[in-house]
Design a protein around this motif. Structure first.
Motif, PDB file in Angstrom:
ATOM      1  N   ALA A  77       0.724  -1.143  -0.017  1.00 13.89           N
ATOM      2  CA  ALA A  77      -0.127  -0.092  -0.081  1.00 13.89           C
ATOM      3  C   ALA A  77       0.718   1.055   0.049  1.00 13.89           C
ATOM      4  O   ALA A  77       2.140   1.300   0.665  1.00 13.89           O
ATOM      5  CB  ALA A  77      -0.740   0.030   1.222  1.00 13.89           C
ATOM      6  N   PRO A  78       0.362   2.302  -0.674  1.00 13.91           N
ATOM      7  CA  PRO A  78       1.206   3.688  -0.374  1.00 13.91           C
ATOM      8  C   PRO A  78       1.483   4.128   0.742  1.00 13.91           C
ATOM      9  O   PRO A  78       0.676   4.000   1.623  1.00 13.91           O
ATOM     10  CB  PRO A  78       0.541   4.413  -1.331  1.00 13.91           C
ATOM     11  CG  PRO A  78      -0.605   3.710  -2.160  1.00 13.91           C
ATOM     12  CD  PRO A  78      -0.919   2.486  -1.143  1.00 13.91           C
ATOM     13  N   GLU A 117       1.594   7.014   2.078  1.00 12.94           N
ATOM     14  CA  GLU A 117       0.902   8.134   2.339  1.00 12.94           C
ATOM     15  C   GLU A 117      -0.450   7.776   2.913  1.00 12.94           C
ATOM     16  O   GLU A 117      -1.021   8.173   4.069  1.00 12.94           O
ATOM     17  CB  GLU A 117       0.588   9.209   1.304  1.00 12.94           C
ATOM     18  CG  GLU A 117       1.671   9.832   0.903  1.00 12.94           C
ATOM     19  CD  GLU A 117       2.895   9.172  -0.017  1.00 12.94           C
ATOM     20  OE1 GLU A 117       2.500   7.916  -0.358  1.00 12.94           O
ATOM     21  OE2 GLU A 117       3.797   9.683   0.173  1.00 12.94           O
ATOM     22  N   GLU A 118      -0.985   6.654   2.409  1.00 16.18           N
ATOM     23  CA  GLU A 118      -2.206   6.025   2.921  1.00 16.18           C
ATOM     24  C   GLU A 118      -1.997   5.265   4.321  1.00 16.18           C
ATOM     25  O   GLU A 118      -2.937   5.506   5.057  1.00 16.18           O
ATOM     26  CB  GLU A 118      -2.742   4.916   1.675  1.00 16.18           C
ATOM     27  CG  GLU A 118      -4.036   4.119   2.181  1.00 16.18           C
ATOM     28  CD  GLU A 118      -4.140   3.083   1.166  1.00 16.18           C
ATOM     29  OE1 GLU A 118      -4.847   2.101   1.442  1.00 16.18           O
ATOM     30  OE2 GLU A 118      -4.147   3.189  -0.018  1.00 16.18           O
ATOM     31  N   LEU A 119      -0.823   4.694   4.349  1.00 13.53           N
ATOM     32  CA  LEU A 119      -0.523   4.008   5.596  1.00 13.53           C
ATOM     33  C   LEU A 119      -0.340   5.014   6.828  1.00 13.53           C
ATOM     34  O   LEU A 119      -0.787   4.763   7.960  1.00 13.53           O
ATOM     35  CB  LEU A 119       0.615   3.090   5.350  1.00 13.53           C
ATOM     36  CG  LEU A 119       0.477   1.785   4.290  1.00 13.53           C
ATOM     37  CD1 LEU A 119       1.764   1.129   4.236  1.00 13.53           C
ATOM     38  CD2 LEU A 119      -0.697   0.980   4.975  1.00 13.53           C
ATOM     39  N   GLU A 171      -1.962   8.071   6.992  1.00 15.15           N
ATOM     40  CA  GLU A 171      -3.089   8.253   7.545  1.00 15.15           C
ATOM     41  C   GLU A 171      -3.811   7.210   8.314  1.00 15.15           C
ATOM     42  O   GLU A 171      -4.422   7.438   9.240  1.00 15.15           O
ATOM     43  CB  GLU A 171      -3.772   8.483   6.078  1.00 15.15           C
ATOM     44  CG  GLU A 171      -5.351   9.343   6.487  1.00 15.15           C
ATOM     45  CD  GLU A 171      -6.134   9.647   5.042  1.00 15.15           C
ATOM     46  OE1 GLU A 171      -7.315   9.836   5.389  1.00 15.15           O
ATOM     47  OE2 GLU A 171      -5.577   9.547   4.135  1.00 15.15           O
ATOM     48  N   GLN A 172      -3.830   5.974   7.861  1.00 16.64           N
ATOM     49  CA  GLN A 172      -4.337   4.755   8.653  1.00 16.64           C
ATOM     50  C   GLN A 172      -3.737   4.907  10.223  1.00 16.64           C
ATOM     51  O   GLN A 172      -4.646   4.414  11.007  1.00 16.64           O
ATOM     52  CB  GLN A 172      -4.030   3.409   7.974  1.00 16.64           C
ATOM     53  CG  GLN A 172      -5.173   3.575   6.818  1.00 16.64           C
ATOM     54  CD  GLN A 172      -5.105   2.118   6.174  1.00 16.64           C
ATOM     55  OE1 GLN A 172      -4.032   1.650   5.851  1.00 16.64           O
ATOM     56  NE2 GLN A 172      -6.016   1.389   6.114  1.00 16.64           N
ATOM     57  N   SER A 173      -2.379   5.135  10.095  1.00 14.23           N
ATOM     58  CA  SER A 173      -1.946   5.042  11.579  1.00 14.23           C
ATOM     59  C   SER A 173      -2.268   5.873  12.458  1.00 14.23           C
ATOM     60  O   SER A 173      -2.195   5.973  13.685  1.00 14.23           O
ATOM     61  CB  SER A 173      -0.149   5.288  11.313  1.00 14.23           C
ATOM     62  OG  SER A 173       0.095   6.376  10.992  1.00 14.23           O
ATOM     63  N   SER A 200      -5.745   6.738  12.573  1.00 13.42           N
ATOM     64  CA  SER A 200      -7.075   6.721  12.704  1.00 13.42           C
ATOM     65  C   SER A 200      -7.313   6.368  14.210  1.00 13.42           C
ATOM     66  O   SER A 200      -6.513   5.736  15.034  1.00 13.42           O
ATOM     67  CB  SER A 200      -7.406   5.557  11.783  1.00 13.42           C
ATOM     68  OG  SER A 200      -8.816   5.152  12.018  1.00 13.42           O
ATOM     69  N   GLU A 255      -7.939   0.107  11.717  1.00 15.38           N
ATOM     70  CA  GLU A 255      -7.094   0.614  10.711  1.00 15.38           C
ATOM     71  C   GLU A 255      -5.709   0.727  11.288  1.00 15.38           C
ATOM     72  O   GLU A 255      -4.744   0.623  10.267  1.00 15.38           O
ATOM     73  CB  GLU A 255      -7.814   2.300  10.652  1.00 15.38           C
ATOM     74  CG  GLU A 255      -9.025   2.133   9.986  1.00 15.38           C
ATOM     75  CD  GLU A 255      -9.101   1.715   8.556  1.00 15.38           C
ATOM     76  OE1 GLU A 255      -8.150   2.746   7.702  1.00 15.38           O
ATOM     77  OE2 GLU A 255      -9.534   0.929   7.825  1.00 15.38           O
ATOM     78  N   ALA A 290      -2.244  -0.505   9.233  1.00 14.49           N
ATOM     79  CA  ALA A 290      -1.117   0.351   8.724  1.00 14.49           C
ATOM     80  C   ALA A 290       0.019  -0.411   9.351  1.00 14.49           C
ATOM     81  O   ALA A 290       1.105  -0.287   8.621  1.00 14.49           O
ATOM     82  CB  ALA A 290      -1.508   1.737   9.549  1.00 14.49           C
ATOM     83  N   SER A 337       9.145   4.967   7.852  1.00 16.43           N
ATOM     84  CA  SER A 337       8.158   3.798   8.412  1.00 16.43           C
ATOM     85  C   SER A 337       8.665   3.506   9.990  1.00 16.43           C
ATOM     86  O   SER A 337       7.487   2.997  10.635  1.00 16.43           O
ATOM     87  CB  SER A 337       8.265   2.671   7.439  1.00 16.43           C
ATOM     88  OG  SER A 337       7.490   3.264   6.140  1.00 16.43           O
TER      89      SER A 337
END
Length: 255
Positions: free
Chosen positions: A11-12, A14-16, A18-20, A22, A27, A31, A43
């Motif tokens: 997964a990208p 940036e998406e991860l 944002e999920q981190s 949440s 979510e 992440a 990371s």
């Protein structure tokens, strides 16, 4: 099954990221798993934060994820995080009572004793726990490392304690550092009755990082040695132990 294959393509980042952040624990768990596929320091920083998440499943996923990173990244992460320990926790010296030998029936008591040691002393090396349990069981130094490792692994599996060292592949308890999930990663304290080789490396590093003289001369090992000698009241006949610690328990102290 390999968890990376289970979760499919990477997964990208940036998406991860944002999920981190949440409020949904699921979510954050996703992440933590996804970030382990991005082997970067950035990371690793997020996984380090997630390894201290309120949700135990997320903490476990983040800790497992960090184990997949290259040791050079983990060393950088350890150096970055060694100066952060905002807490009201006040450590003390654990006073042991005789709990008898380790048996199948007394295993629960030994698990409780480990948690009690950490609740009193804070982040502690595995070798110190091994020695204290040996004293409490009446077995002295004869309590074996495999037995203590098994006890620690049970507490790690149930999220009762957490590991904060970077030596995930090592079975050598002397370089493990464990703590209760709610505790800081290190506590600067007096040596007390600890063996020099029982002092966590991140504690020693934090002492140096906070010293103004060392800040001015961070590459001067003589300065570092003098600071640690004063702080931990290291006697001249123990100087050889400093060298031993630098090669083993305190490896990576100077980066």
């Amino acid at each position: 099954m390999d968890r990376n294959k289970f979760f499919g393509d990477k997964a990208p980042f940036e998406e991860l990221l944002e999920q981190s952040r949440s409020s949904d624990a699921t979510e954050r768990w996703i992440a933590a798993i996804g970030l382990s596929q991005h082997k970067t320091l950035e990371s690793a920083r997020i996984l380090w934060a997630l390894s201290r998440d309120d949700d135990p499943v997320t903490r476990d996923a983040a800790t497992v994820g960090l184990r997949e990173f290259d040791s050079s990244v983990l060393k950088l992460l350890e150096q970055e995080t060694s100066g952060n320990a905002e807490t009201e926790f006040v450590p003390d010296v654990w006073k042991y009572q005789n709990i008898g030998p380790l048996t199948k029936e007394s295993e629960g008591l030994f698990l409780e004793t480990i948690e009690n040691i950490l609740s009193v002393e804070g982040p502690t090396t595995g070798s110190r726990i091994q020695r204290l349990l040996g004293m409490a069981s009446g077995q002295g130094r004869s309590m074996s490392q495999p037995k203590v490792s098994k006890l620690l692994e049970r507490l790690l599996f149930t999220h009762a304690i957490t590991r904060i060292d970077i030596h995930f592949d090592s079975e050598d308890l002397s370089i493990w550092i464990v703590k209760l999930p709610t505790q800081p990663d290190f506590v600067i304290r007096d040596r007390n009755d600890r063996l020099l080789t029982e002092i966590p490396v991140n504690e020693a590093r934090a002492i140096l990082s906070a010293d103004r003289q060392f800040q001015r001369k961070p590459d001067n090992r003589e300065v570092a040695f003098a600071i640690l000698t004063e702080k931990y009241a290291i006697a001249s006949n123990e100087f050889f132990l400093v060298g031993k610690a630098l090669e083993h328990q305190w490896q990576g102290l100077f980066g």
